[in-house]
Design a protein around this motif. Structure first.
Motif: not given
Length: 132
Positions: A11-12, A14-15, A61, A69, A124-125, A128, A131-132
């Motif tokens: 996840e990190r 992909v971010i 990240t 967030r 997607i962001g 994430l 989700w993360a």
């Protein structure tokens, strides 16, 4: 060998990549809208929003802060809406060309898929973030 990346969750990573992608989208959208001389006020929205989204994602990240967030949730939601509006504007722009919705107008008119890329990147962001 760089060991700082060892153990990063996917996840990190992909971010980080999503943040870099927003910077690349910024370059592309700025060139297209500059070419059209920013004829409509809404052309400024992705030019201003995409580098802010990219910077916030890259910062997240390396610094997982709760206020960042929360701010990123608002920014990505706004970009999602702006991308949807941009899709409408681009499709309308294709239709306003001589001949309407013909293939050649999709090839030479406003890029019909670029605002959708912003919309899906924002989705997607948001996935994430929660989700993360």
């Amino acid at each position: 060998m760089v060991t700082g990346w060892y153990g990063w969750p996917i996840e990190r990573v992909v971010i980080l990549l999503l943040g870099l992608m927003f910077f690349m989208i910024f370059v592309q959208v700025t060139m297209y809208h500059y070419r059209q001389n920013f004829r409509h006020w809404s052309m400024w929205i992705p030019v201003l929003a995409t580098p802010i989204d990219g910077l916030a994602l890259v910062t997240l990240t390396f610094a997982n802060l709760s206020w960042l967030r929360a701010a990123l949730s608002v920014l990505l939601a706004a970009s999602l809406l702006a991308g949807a509006f941009g899709s409408f504007m681009h499709l309308r722009g294709v239709g306003e060309r001589v001949g309407g919705y013909e293939m050649r107008n999709f090839l030479v008119g406003p890029p019909a898929t670029l605002p959708g890329l912003i919309t899906l990147s924002s989705v997607i962001g948001l996935i994430l973030l929660y989700w993360a």
